[in-house]
Design a protein around this motif. Sequence first.
Motif, short mmCIF file in Angstrom:
data_model
loop_
_atom_site.label_atom_id
_atom_site.label_comp_id
_atom_site.label_asym_id
_atom_site.label_seq_id
_atom_site.Cartn_x
_atom_site.Cartn_y
_atom_site.Cartn_z
N ASP A 232 0.84 -1.20 0.00
CA ASP A 232 0.00 0.00 0.00
C ASP A 232 0.88 1.25 0.00
O ASP A 232 1.19 1.83 1.05
CB ASP A 232 -0.91 -0.03 1.23
CG ASP A 232 -1.88 1.14 1.24
OD1 ASP A 232 -1.88 1.93 0.28
OD2 ASP A 232 -2.63 1.27 2.24
N GLY B 74 -1.18 4.58 1.15
CA GLY B 74 -1.35 4.67 2.60
C GLY B 74 -0.03 4.86 3.33
O GLY B 74 0.05 5.62 4.30
N ALA B 75 1.00 4.17 2.85
CA ALA B 75 2.31 4.26 3.50
C ALA B 75 2.90 5.66 3.39
O ALA B 75 3.57 6.15 4.31
CB ALA B 75 3.27 3.24 2.88
N HIS C 284 2.58 10.10 7.78
CA HIS C 284 3.69 9.15 7.81
C HIS C 284 4.99 9.80 7.32
O HIS C 284 6.07 9.58 7.89
CB HIS C 284 3.36 7.92 6.95
CG HIS C 284 2.33 7.04 7.56
ND1 HIS C 284 1.71 6.03 6.86
CD2 HIS C 284 1.78 7.01 8.81
CE1 HIS C 284 0.84 5.41 7.65
NE2 HIS C 284 0.87 5.99 8.83
N ASN D 128 5.41 0.66 10.25
CA ASN D 128 5.24 -0.71 9.75
C ASN D 128 4.36 -1.55 10.67
O ASN D 128 3.69 -2.48 10.22
CB ASN D 128 6.60 -1.39 9.59
CG ASN D 128 7.40 -0.81 8.44
OD1 ASN D 128 6.84 -0.26 7.50
ND2 ASN D 128 8.72 -0.93 8.52
N GLN E 133 1.71 -0.66 12.00
CA GLN E 133 0.29 -0.34 11.79
C GLN E 133 -0.35 -1.27 10.76
O GLN E 133 -1.52 -1.62 10.88
CB GLN E 133 0.14 1.11 11.33
CG GLN E 133 0.63 2.13 12.35
CD GLN E 133 0.58 3.56 11.80
OE1 GLN E 133 0.08 3.78 10.70
NE2 GLN E 133 1.09 4.51 12.56
N LYS E 134 0.44 -1.65 9.74
CA LYS E 134 -0.13 -2.43 8.65
C LYS E 134 1.01 -3.13 7.91
O LYS E 134 2.00 -2.50 7.53
CB LYS E 134 -0.87 -1.49 7.69
CG LYS E 134 -2.04 -2.12 6.96
CD LYS E 134 -2.80 -1.01 6.20
CE LYS E 134 -4.02 -1.59 5.52
NZ LYS E 134 -4.76 -0.53 4.78
N THR E 135 0.88 -4.42 7.69
CA THR E 135 1.96 -5.16 7.04
C THR E 135 2.19 -4.71 5.59
O THR E 135 3.30 -4.85 5.07
CB THR E 135 1.65 -6.67 7.03
OG1 THR E 135 0.37 -6.90 6.42
CG2 THR E 135 1.63 -7.23 8.45
N SER E 136 1.18 -4.15 4.96
CA SER E 136 1.32 -3.71 3.57
C SER E 136 2.17 -2.44 3.46
O SER E 136 2.50 -2.00 2.35
CB SER E 136 -0.05 -3.45 2.94
OG SER E 136 -0.77 -2.47 3.67
N TYR E 137 2.53 -1.85 4.61
CA TYR E 137 3.37 -0.66 4.60
C TYR E 137 4.87 -1.01 4.59
O TYR E 137 5.70 -0.14 4.28
CB TYR E 137 3.12 0.20 5.85
CG TYR E 137 1.78 0.88 5.89
CD1 TYR E 137 0.97 0.99 4.76
CD2 TYR E 137 1.31 1.44 7.09
CE1 TYR E 137 -0.27 1.63 4.81
CE2 TYR E 137 0.08 2.08 7.14
CZ TYR E 137 -0.70 2.16 6.01
OH TYR E 137 -1.92 2.80 6.08
#
Length: 216
Positions: free
Chosen positions: A2, A5-6, A11, A179, A181-185
């Motif tokens: 993502d 979002g990242a 961020h 990171n 917060q979300k693994t896709s970041y």
Amino acid sequence: MDFIGAYSPDHLKFLLEGFYVTLKVAFFSIILSFLIGGLIGTLRYAKIPVVSKLLAVIVETIRNLPLLLIIFFTYFALQDIGIILSITVSAITALTIFESAMLSEIIRSGLNSIDKGQIEAARSSGLTYFQTLMYIIMPQALRRMVPPIVSQFISLLKDTSLAVIIALPELTHNAQIINGQKTSYIIPIFLLVAFMYFLVNYTLSIIARRLEAKSI
């Protein structure tokens, strides 16, 4: 992955705050370690009785210790004897101690690389030992020291990430928080972090090459 979002404004701002801390810690550590390492390297080169041998023992001890151990010592162990340092000061202190030992060897080796015949010629012409060191040996030695010194500075900048162990809010520390917060970041954030480290280190490398070219 993502990327959108990242790379949100919040961020990016958080990463830049961490990057500022990284640069600040690296800047003060570089200045202090260069001054202290230069002094130690010069004193060892001068072979002053007792002082030179004592410094050699200290330098070799520090060089053979893990930097992580020194960071732990400056932040945790010093508290037990009443010396309380902030996280940032602890990181700067640890990096300065470690890098001073490394730089002192680079500087001592650079000074030793100058032909002894030049020293004898300078002394025979009436220059004092200090004048010979300052005007004959040091200028030539500094030209040879530039590449390894800058290389050590680059290593120092990367080593600031080890201070994550004491929760220094530097670039790597802040990247890990994002990171989490979300693994896709993970991939987008670490790609950006890698680029930020590369940008600074590559700039230092270019400066080193130009300085070396001017001194030839």
